[in-house]
Each structure stands twice: as structure tokens, then as C-alpha cells.
Design a protein around this motif. Structure first.
Motif, mmCIF file in Angstrom:
data_model
loop_
_atom_site.group_PDB
_atom_site.id
_atom_site.type_symbol
_atom_site.label_atom_id
_atom_site.label_comp_id
_atom_site.label_asym_id
_atom_site.label_seq_id
_atom_site.Cartn_x
_atom_site.Cartn_y
_atom_site.Cartn_z
ATOM 1 N N LEU A 101 -16.735 -63.018 5.957
ATOM 2 C CA LEU A 101 -16.286 -62.777 4.586
ATOM 3 C C LEU A 101 -15.285 -61.627 4.497
ATOM 4 C CD1 LEU A 101 -19.698 -63.166 2.703
ATOM 5 C CD2 LEU A 101 -17.901 -64.865 2.984
ATOM 6 N N GLN A 102 -15.074 -60.924 5.603
ATOM 7 C CA GLN A 102 -14.105 -59.817 5.632
ATOM 8 C C GLN A 102 -14.424 -58.745 4.595
ATOM 9 O OE1 GLN A 102 -11.083 -59.296 7.647
ATOM 10 N NE2 GLN A 102 -12.315 -60.631 8.914
ATOM 11 N N GLN A 103 -15.705 -58.535 4.316
ATOM 12 C CA GLN A 103 -16.061 -57.486 3.364
ATOM 13 C C GLN A 103 -15.913 -56.116 4.026
ATOM 14 O OE1 GLN A 103 -19.902 -58.286 1.644
ATOM 15 N NE2 GLN A 103 -19.169 -60.116 0.585
ATOM 16 N N ALA A 104 -15.344 -55.177 3.301
ATOM 17 C CA ALA A 104 -15.003 -53.874 3.877
ATOM 18 C C ALA A 104 -16.014 -52.801 3.542
ATOM 19 C CB ALA A 104 -13.624 -53.447 3.408
ATOM 20 N N GLY A 105 -17.041 -53.159 2.815
ATOM 21 C CA GLY A 105 -18.022 -52.139 2.457
ATOM 22 C C GLY A 105 -19.390 -52.755 2.323
ATOM 23 N N LEU A 110 -18.092 -47.480 3.344
ATOM 24 C CA LEU A 110 -16.905 -48.249 3.721
ATOM 25 C C LEU A 110 -16.876 -48.432 5.237
ATOM 26 C CD1 LEU A 110 -14.304 -46.454 1.441
ATOM 27 C CD2 LEU A 110 -15.437 -48.647 1.057
ATOM 28 N N GLU A 120 -18.361 -44.286 0.266
ATOM 29 C CA GLU A 120 -17.461 -44.844 -0.748
ATOM 30 C C GLU A 120 -17.436 -43.914 -1.955
ATOM 31 O OE1 GLU A 120 -17.856 -49.125 -1.938
ATOM 32 O OE2 GLU A 120 -18.151 -48.238 -3.912
ATOM 33 N N PHE A 122 -15.037 -43.990 -5.155
ATOM 34 C CA PHE A 122 -13.897 -44.553 -5.875
ATOM 35 C C PHE A 122 -13.729 -43.925 -7.247
ATOM 36 C CE2 PHE A 122 -14.220 -48.863 -3.484
ATOM 37 C CZ PHE A 122 -13.749 -48.241 -2.347
ATOM 38 N N ALA A 123 -14.743 -43.251 -7.723
ATOM 39 C CA ALA A 123 -14.650 -42.669 -9.059
ATOM 40 C C ALA A 123 -15.604 -41.492 -9.145
ATOM 41 C CB ALA A 123 -15.015 -43.705 -10.123
ATOM 42 N N ALA A 168 -7.990 -50.801 4.270
ATOM 43 C CA ALA A 168 -6.712 -50.809 3.555
ATOM 44 C C ALA A 168 -6.919 -50.782 2.049
ATOM 45 C CB ALA A 168 -5.920 -52.051 3.949
ATOM 46 N N GLY A 169 -6.190 -49.892 1.396
ATOM 47 C CA GLY A 169 -6.167 -49.884 -0.059
ATOM 48 C C GLY A 169 -7.396 -49.291 -0.722
ATOM 49 N N ALA A 170 -8.316 -48.732 0.053
ATOM 50 C CA ALA A 170 -9.533 -48.186 -0.558
ATOM 51 C C ALA A 170 -9.149 -47.125 -1.588
ATOM 52 C CB ALA A 170 -10.442 -47.587 0.510
ATOM 53 N N PRO A 171 -9.488 -47.346 -2.860
ATOM 54 C CA PRO A 171 -9.035 -46.441 -3.929
ATOM 55 C C PRO A 171 -9.891 -45.177 -4.012
ATOM 56 C CG PRO A 171 -10.285 -48.246 -4.876
ATOM 57 C CD PRO A 171 -10.278 -48.474 -3.394
ATOM 58 N N VAL B 227 -17.100 -47.900 -10.045
ATOM 59 C CA VAL B 227 -15.912 -47.163 -10.461
ATOM 60 C C VAL B 227 -15.855 -46.999 -11.978
ATOM 61 C CG1 VAL B 227 -14.545 -47.854 -8.474
ATOM 62 C CG2 VAL B 227 -14.444 -49.211 -10.549
ATOM 63 N N LEU B 407 -6.107 -53.949 -5.120
ATOM 64 C CA LEU B 407 -5.767 -54.243 -3.726
ATOM 65 C C LEU B 407 -6.981 -54.251 -2.800
ATOM 66 C CD1 LEU B 407 -3.278 -54.700 -1.888
ATOM 67 C CD2 LEU B 407 -3.416 -52.273 -1.329
ATOM 68 N N TYR B 408 -7.739 -53.170 -2.841
ATOM 69 C CA TYR B 408 -8.904 -53.061 -1.957
ATOM 70 C C TYR B 408 -9.900 -54.175 -2.230
ATOM 71 C CZ TYR B 408 -13.496 -51.586 -0.435
ATOM 72 O OH TYR B 408 -14.744 -51.568 0.114
ATOM 73 N N ARG B 411 -8.852 -57.325 -0.760
ATOM 74 C CA ARG B 411 -9.030 -57.294 0.678
ATOM 75 C C ARG B 411 -10.503 -57.498 1.041
ATOM 76 N NH1 ARG B 411 -11.390 -56.012 4.388
ATOM 77 N NH2 ARG B 411 -10.829 -55.129 6.393
ATOM 78 N N SER B 412 -11.381 -56.864 0.265
ATOM 79 C CA SER B 412 -12.797 -56.870 0.623
ATOM 80 C C SER B 412 -13.537 -58.104 0.103
ATOM 81 C CB SER B 412 -13.456 -55.602 0.086
ATOM 82 O OG SER B 412 -14.749 -55.461 0.611
ATOM 83 N N VAL B 415 -11.981 -63.249 0.606
ATOM 84 C CA VAL B 415 -12.520 -64.440 1.273
ATOM 85 C C VAL B 415 -13.665 -65.024 0.448
ATOM 86 C CG1 VAL B 415 -13.651 -65.298 3.353
ATOM 87 C CG2 VAL B 415 -11.807 -63.615 3.537
#
Lengths: 402, 470
Positions: A101-105, A110, A120, A122-123, A168-171, B227, B407-408, B411-412, B415
């Protein structure tokens, strides 16, 4: 009454197709009953080393627990925790999420490049903003009222030093701007501040943070210690000349939270030093009795999962260490200081360590009573902005003024 | 914390389900209904005995009412009184337990007086929205002669408490299950059970892989520690509400498929509750494909009895307004659900009055139009959840603004969302059917999916169906 024939549509229904049934049903039953049977005989565990937590045990049966649903709920947690092949299944889940699934977190962590993991962020919630305001005000008030010198060391998060390792792009929040602001306030209140960002970034090739844990490495702490010595005009302990003990196979808190399938375990190390720490039982404000005395690194913890907990034996309310230097210093800190403090033994005769998680009083009376010559405030950014104990800096003393 | 016995939990999959199937398959035909009742009672009482008396009383009332209606010497007025009494009692129970806070607020707003809130507690009796509708459909069908009254209390209780349908439906009418209920000897077949096993695993996959995966995006925005909706950019707000739309569909259709799969394993063939709603080319079509058992219920027991479309256009529109207001508040006792129902009333009326012919001619834009309004509708639907107030959400969606970038999240979750989009169409199922003749790859794929789903179940803290709360 109006008659409608097509009440329920039968489209997605696969039943009744012209085909010989059998193999798939047999497979399903074999998996279902086989696994249920395996479950009965699978050995049960008390703790999961991998997840660094206690697993649920069999629930106690009673008529009351049965009728209010506690027994069944306990059975649910028990079966979930003790499921056959739990570790392998968790590995499969993590691999499927990350690769498939390409999940980044996962679980607030992360999954960065090259095995790196980051908290993580983000806020900044309103709760945290309010807490940071109170924490900062408490430190400012404490600093402004101190007769002895105060140094303020705030370790940046790993993500600030290694941003290229983030997904990539992690806010991520603008931690840099917040650090600038915090440092400006504390400096204005009269403390010397140690901003490590420049030094850390220049030496980032040196493995300053753990990939699998939220702490800095002994190298990160040592670099911070050298900066501290430069600021205070001290001759630093020479790590290159010292013997060090390496402990490979460290799977930290980030790993426990994600159970990352392609984890790269960290190596932790320490310098064996001949000094002893005394941990106290805190009974009241500036009141304590010795509880235990031992080495600066609790070696028995190095064998377990929570290896970082070996430094100073974990977080204790009040600890003192007798070193070989001159004068005394009180370190008020979070767990980042645990692998930093041992270096100070080369420079001070007496080192006091306060952790507000076990000492919830203002530190003023302690400083006066024990006659500390200076104070070091050492936190990492993430604890400092959110921890509710930091306000103790400004907590008024309940003791009669001396 | 007591917990319901959800299909996506280890204790259900390794405990209840194998034991239930073993027991049910091994006992002789004449004992099957009794076993099914026992299993359903255990399933219902899993989280505690608190709500069991209520459902048992309602079952007894409707059972007795059915018998009274079936007696040949019951007069017309008496029949009507019995039917009404059963309905009123059921609706009163539903109103009391589900809507009293809402009704008290309404009365307060209208009367302006002090109205003591007669709160029965914050917890909804398990499954009441589903079993109350089953009971109403039963007694009305008996009253109107569409179904025979059930004479066996065991069979009647099995119908109402049938454990695959207890928590999240579907709301299958008694007349559709009667034949199977009365014929335990010839109930089911290996072919039906195999279809059930397949359906159960596919439903489980929809729930634990797709719904929970897409839900993590939306929760990452509005959940605690997320967030925060106030911080997101407009593209991320759209991505978030899209993810929520997928979560809702795969969660509910996943549970419906698990339910129908279990029913087939037990020998009951129940109609599908969803039919790829997101491929619809009009709102009218969407509601023929979404939660089919609920729309069918409202059509059969509210819309048509009110006169349907047979009493002129004005009356038809009024009937639609009633149906959609009720559909809205069936989902929950708060204003946003009522607004959400009326939102569909407006859209459906517009389509009925003039838009449908144009929609039929279009090829692409009707799909875009439908999805736009459906996704926007889910925004309205979820705006009573903490962290997603409607004004803020609408502002984020329609007043282009910066904030946390999408964007993130692309990406995450890209899929996962792409898989959701593909599985919203019939394509994967068509491809799976092509494997029917290729035994080995089919079995390997099925085994792999089953193990993967189980890994996701073990890894997740099992979450209950979104639709169990309605």
C-alpha cells in the motif's frame, strides 16, 4: 397495494453459478478450523518483546464479569494478544502496508528512508500551544529569579537534522521557527542557551539519533556535551581516548509502535565510568532518603528490549552522582539527559538530577538547600512543548523561607 | 470496556465462528433452528445482558400479534388495532432509546418550555435500528397478507436475532427468509456455503484493508492528534472527504458482505445490500445501489403505503419528503442526519422533475455530477463528528486556501485510494470470476487474501462498523 416484482436486485451475488463447489470451501474450512485448533495449543506469552508491552492474560471468570460483558471483552483482548504466530502476522501486516500500500506512516510514526523513523508532527494542537506557553513562562520565571547561572539546552528533533530522510512531502511543523522563539525568550530571561542545530547539522554523518527510537545517541549527547563545555569553559572528557562498550540489537520505541518489517536495529554504546549514582526516594519538597546506589549504566537493562533505560537506570525523581571535577550542578531534565549526564562526572564534584515525573516541586528550595552552583535545563523539543511537568519550574515553594 | 462481537475480531474468527459452524453443521436438521437461536443469543449478549430483555419483549409482542392477526375470527377493526399497537410499541421503543435527546431538544425548541430530558442513557441498544425495522416489516406483511404469521416462537426469534444481521443488517424481510427457516433439512448446499466463504473473506478484506486504510487518512485530519481540519489546504480537504466516502462505503458494504457470507455458510441466501453505488450516473440510481435493504424497506413500508406516486405529483413529492426525512434520522438522532436526508430529497425531486432525461443522455458528466453530490453529502453526514464542523468543512472545500499540503497524503494513501476506486467498480469481481476455471491460482489467491486479512485483523485494534452506530 402497488405490486413491485423487482424488490431486491440480485447482481453482486455469486451464488448459484454453474460450477462444481468444493476446493475453495475445503480450503476455507481447513484454514478456519486448523487455525482455531492451533490457537488452543499455541504457547501463551506474558510480554511481547517485539512490541515492548505486556500481553493480555486469560480473563478471570465470574458471574458478575460475565453478565456485565467484562469477561467477554477480556477474552477478546486475550485472543487478540495471544494469537498463534502473532509476531509473524504483525510483520506481514507491516510489510503489506509499506510495500503493497506504500503507506509512509503507522501509529503516529513516519517510516523514513534508509530505516529512519520519526515522530509524526504535522500540527501543533491548541492544547500543546497552551502547554508550551505555560512551560516557557515557567522556565522564564525560574531563570529570571535564579542567583546561580542557568544553561538551557533544548535538543532539536531528529527530523530537523535529517529532513532528507523523511517520507516525501511530510508536512512537518516548522520546528526551527518554534526553537528560535523559545531560545529568544529564555535568553531574554537571562539563561545561556545551547542551540545545537548548527553543530548537529555539520556533524550529521556521525549517527546522532537512533533510527528506531525517539532519543539521541550517545554520540549526539557527547556532541551536545562538548558544546556545553565550550560554553562553560570546561575541558571536555575525551571520548576518543576512552574505551566504549557497544550493545547491538537495539529496537527502540519507534519500532515498538510500528513493528517496521524492514527495521534496521540500532547500536547503543556507553563509556564505562567508575562513578556511582544514588537514587533517592522523594518524600516531599526537598525531602528525600537514599533508595539505591549503583553504576551510571544499569547493565541488566541492556539485555532487555528497553536498552535506553539503562542510562542512569531510567527516569528517577532525584538522583545524585559524585564526580571527579569541581563544584556542583543541578540538571533538570527529561530522558535525553540520561546518556548526557555521565559525561559531566569529569567536570563536577557533585551532580544532582531532577526529573519532574518523579519530583513535582519547584526546584528553588532544592538548589538552596543543597547549595548547587549552577543549573542545566536539558529537554528535547517534543517533551518540552507538551510535557505537563515543566510548569513545576515556577511552582512556589511550600517551605518556610530560610 | 465491554465490546460487541464484531466479525473483524480475533475472538470471532478463531473462537465464535468455528465453534458456531461446527455445532450448526453437526447437529441434525431438526435442531438447527434451536442451535441458531442459541448462537444468536450468545452473540447478542456478548457485551452484556443489558439490552436483551428489550429485544425479547419486542419479539414476544410481535410473535403474539402475528398469531392474533392470523386467527380467522379476528375482526377487521381488531386486526387493525393489533397491527397498530405492535407498530406503535416498536416505534416508541426506537424513539425512546434512539431519539429521546433529539426529540427533547425539538420539543424544547418548539415549545420553548423547560422539558426535562428523559435520557435513557447514551448507549444505543445493540442493533435496535435493524431489528425494529425487521419487526415492523414482519407485522405489516402479516397484516397485509404478504406473509403468513410465524407459528414457531423459535423460528420467529431466529429471524429477528439472526446473528449475521444483528449488528449492521441488512434488513431482510421475513418473507424472504421464511422458506429457508422452515426447511432446515434442505437449507443450504456446499455451493452456497462456498459462495458464503468467498463472500465473507471479500467482505473482511473490504473492511480491514480498504475501509480502515482510507479511514486512517480522514482520521489523520479530524481525529485527536491529527492535523486538524482548520489547518488543511483545499486539495487536502477534498482528499480527506473522498477518503471518508470510501471508508463509509467499504466499511458498510464490507460488513454487509460478511453478513451475507455468514448467512450463506448457514444456508440462507440473502439479497445484496450494495451494488457498486459509486458507479451510478444519477442520484436516483445511487439510491437503488446504496443500502438497498434500507431503501427497499422505506419504499415498501412508508412510501407505497402513503400512496407512492399514485395520488398526483404534489402528494408524491410530500411522500418523498417524509421518506427522506425518516431515512435521514434513521442514521442518527441529530440535525445533520435530518439535513442529509432532506438534501437527498431535494436532489431526487430535481431529478424527477426534469433532470433525469438529461442525465440519461450524458456519458461522463452524470457520473461526475453524482459523485460530487454524494461526496458532498457525506460531508454533511459526518459534520456531527468532533473535528468536522460543517461551516469549516464547506469553507475548506469551496474557498481555495493554503494549509497542510495534500502531497504527503497522496504519497502515503495514494495506493489505498486507487485500490478503493478500482474496487468501487465491478472490474475486480469480473476478473475473479475469470479464475473460476483455473483452480490453483484461484485457491492460492484466496488463501493469500485470507491470511493477509487475518494479519490486518491482528494488527489493528478492531474497530466496530460505522453503521453499527446508526
Amino acid at each position: 397495494m402497488e405490486e413491485k416484482k423487482t424488490v431486491y436486485r440480485r447482481t453482486a451475488s455469486p451464488a448459484g453459478r454453474p460450477e462444481r463447489p468444493g476446493a475453495l470451501l475445503v480450503l476455507f474450512c481447513a484454514m478456519l478450523f486448523g487455525f482455531a485448533l492451533l490457537n488452543l495449543f499455541w504457547p501463551k506469552r506474558q510480554v511481547s518483546e517485539l512490541e515492548n508491552r505486556r500481553l493480555a492474560g486469560a480473563p478471570a471468570f465470574s458471574a458478575a464479569n460475565l453478565s456485565n460483558g467484562r469477561w467477554t471483552a477480556g477474552l477478546g483482548s486475550y485472543m487478540q494478544d495471544q494469537v498463534p504466530g502473532r509476531d509473524a502476522l504483525l510483520w506481514l501486516e507491516s510489510a503489506a502496508r509499506a510495500v503493497g500500500l506504500q503507506q509512509a506512516g503507522e501509529g503516529g510514526i513516519l517510516l523514513g528512508r534508509d530505516g529512519w523513523m520519526f515522530t509524526e508532527q504535522f500540527a501543533v494542537s491548541d492544547t500543546v500551544t497552551g502547554q508550551l506557553e505555560r512551560n516557557l513562562a515557567a522556565v522564564e520565571q525560574f531563570t529570571a529569579q535564579q542567583a546561580v547561572p542557568v544553561t538551557f539546552l533544548l535538543a532539536p528533533s531528529a527530523a530537523v537534522i535529517y529532513p532528507e530522510m523523511l517520507p516525501a512531502g511530510a508536512p512537518m511543523i516548522d520546528e526551527g521557527a518554534m526553537l528560535d522563539d523559545i531560545f529568544a525568550h529564555v535568553q531574554a530571561a537571562g539563561a545561556s542557551v545551547l542551540d545545537l542545530r548548527g553543530e548537529f547539522t555539520a556533524n550529521k554523518a556521525d549517527y546522532l539519533y537512533y533510527k528506531t527510537d525517539h532519543h539521541w545517541t550517545t554520540q549526539g549527547a557527547y556532541l551536545a556535551y562538548r558544546q556545553f563545555c565550550a560554553l562553560r569553559g570546561l575541558a571536555p572528557f575525551d571520548a576518543d581516548a576512552a574505551q566504549r562498550v557497544e550493545v547491538p540489537g537495539f529496537y527502540g520505541t519507534h519500532y515498538s509502535a510500528t513493528r517496521r518489517w524492514n527495521v534496521q536495529p540500532d547500536t547503543l554504546w556507553y563509556y564505562p565510568l567508575p562513578y556511582q549514582e544514588t537514587v533517592y526516594e522523594v518524600t516531599g519538597e526537598a525531602q528525600f532518603t537514599p533508595k539505591s546506589t549503583g553504576p551510571l549504566v544499569a547493565e541488566e537493562k541492556l539485555a532487555g528490549r528497553d536498552k535506553y533505560g539503562a542510562f542512569l537506570g531510567g527516569n528517577n525523581g532525584y538522583t545524585t552522582i559524585e564526580g571527579s571535577g569541581e563544584g556542583s550542578i543541578l540538571v533538570v531534565k527529561d530522558s535525553y539527559a540520561n546518556c548526557f549526564v555521565p559525561f559531566l562526572t569529569e567536570n563536577y564534584k557533585k551532580i544532582g538530577v531532577v526529573d519532574f515525573r518523579g519530583y513535582s516541586y519547584g526546584p528553588d528550595s532544592l538548589i538552596r538547600q543543597e547549595g548547587y552552583d549552577e543549573v542545566l535545563i536539558l529537554y528535547n523539543f517534543q517533551t518540552f512543548i507538551a510535557d505537563t511537568g515543566v510548569v513545576n519550574f515556577a511552582r512556589p515553594s511550600t517551605l518556610p523561607a530560610a | 470496556m465491554p465490546a460487541d462481537l464484531t466479525f473483524n475480531s480475533v475472538v470471532f474468527l478463531l473462537g465464535f465462528l468455528p465453534l458456531a459452524l461446527l455445532l450448526y453443521w453437526l447437529v441434525p436438521a431438526r435442531a438447527k433452528n434451536a442451535v441458531l437461536l442459541l448462537l444468536s443469543l450468545v452473540f447478542y449478549a456478548w457485551a452484556g445482558l443489558r439490552w436483551l430483555p428489550l429485544v425479547l419483549v419486542l419479539i414476544a409482542v410481535h410473535y403474539a400479534a402475528g398469531l392474533l392477526l392470523a386467527k380467522p375470527d379476528t375482526g377487521k377493526a381488531a386486526r387493525r388495532a393489533v397491527w397498530l399497537a405492535a407498530i406503535v410499541l416498536t416505534v416508541a421503543a426506537l424513539a425512546y432509546f434512539k431519539y429521546n435527546a433529539f426529540l427533547a431538544g425539538l420539543i424544547k425548541a418548539v415549545a420553548g418550555g423547560a422539558w426535562g430530558a428523559l435520557r435513557a442513557g447514551d448507549v444505543l441498544p445493540l442493533g435496535i435500528s435493524y431489528y425494529a425495522f425487521k419487526l415492523i416489516s414482519y407485522i405489516t406483511d402479516v397484516y397485509t397478507g404478504k406473509a403468513e404469521a410465524e407459528r414457531s416462537p423459535v423460528i420467529f426469534a431466529v429471524y429477528v436475532l439472526f446473528f449475521p444481521q444483528l449488528i449492521v443488517g441488512p434488513i431482510i424481510p421475513y418473507r424472504a427468509m421464511r422458506a429457508a427457516l422452515h426447511d432446515p433439512a434442505r437449507r443450504g448446499s456446499p455451493a452456497l456455503a462456498e459462495a458464503g466463504a468467498e463472500m465473507f473473506v471479500f467482505g473482511l478484506a473490504k473492511k480491514v484493508i480498504l475501509a480502515d486504510g482510507a479511514g486512517a487518512l480522514w482520521q489523520g485530519i479530524i481525529g485527536s492528534g491529527g492535523v486538524g481540519l482548520a489547518n488543511v489546504s483545499t486539495p487536502l480537504a477534498w482528499l480527506g472527504i473522498l477518503a471518508y466516502s470510501f471508508q463509509l462505503y467499504f466499511d458498510f458494504s464490507g460488513f454487509s458482505e460478511m453478513s451475507n457470507g455468514l448467512a450463506r455458510l448457514l444456508g440462507f441466501e440473502c439479497a445484496a445490500n450494495f451494488n457498486y453505488p459509486y458507479i451510478s450516473a444519477s442520484i436516483t440510481e445511487f439510491w437503488r445501489r446504496w443500502h438497498i435493504s434500507l431503501s427497499g424497506w422505506f419504499r415498501d413500508y412508508i412510501y407505497i403505503p402513503l400512496g407512492g406516486n399514485r395520488r398526483g405529483l404534489a402528494r408524491q413529492i410530500l411522500n418523498m419528503a417524509v421518506v427522506w426525512a425518516l431515512t435521514g434520522i434513521w442514521h442518527g438522532s441529530s440535525w445533520n442526519f435530518l439535513c442529509w436526508g432532506l438534501y437527498y430529497f431535494v436532489l431526487l425531486t430535481v431529478e424527477k422533475m426534469f433532470l433525469l432525461p438529461y442525465l440519461k443522455k450524458g456519458r461522463v458528466w452524470p457520473h461526475i455530477y453524482t459523485l460530487f453530490f454524494v461526496v458532498l453529502g457525506w460531508g454533511l453526514f459526518t459534520c456531527n463528528a468532533p473535528g468536522a464542523p460543517l461551516g469549516l468543512l464547506l469553507g475548506k472545500l469551496f474557498l481555495p486556501q493554503g494549509g497542510v499540503s495534500a502531497l504527503y497524503y497522496l504519497r502515503s494513501f495514494g495506493v489505498t485510494l486507487a485500490l478503493c476506486a478500482v474496487f468501487s467498480t465491478p472490474l475486480p469481481y469480473t476478473l475473479w470470476r475469470r479464475l473460476d476455471t483455473r483452480k490453483v491460482p484461484r485457491l492460492c489467491l484466496f488463501a493469500a487474501l485470507t491470511v493477509l486479512c487475518f494479519a490486518f485483523v491482528v494488527g489493528a485494534t478492531s474497530s466496530t462498523a460505522l453503521y453499527a452506530a446508526f
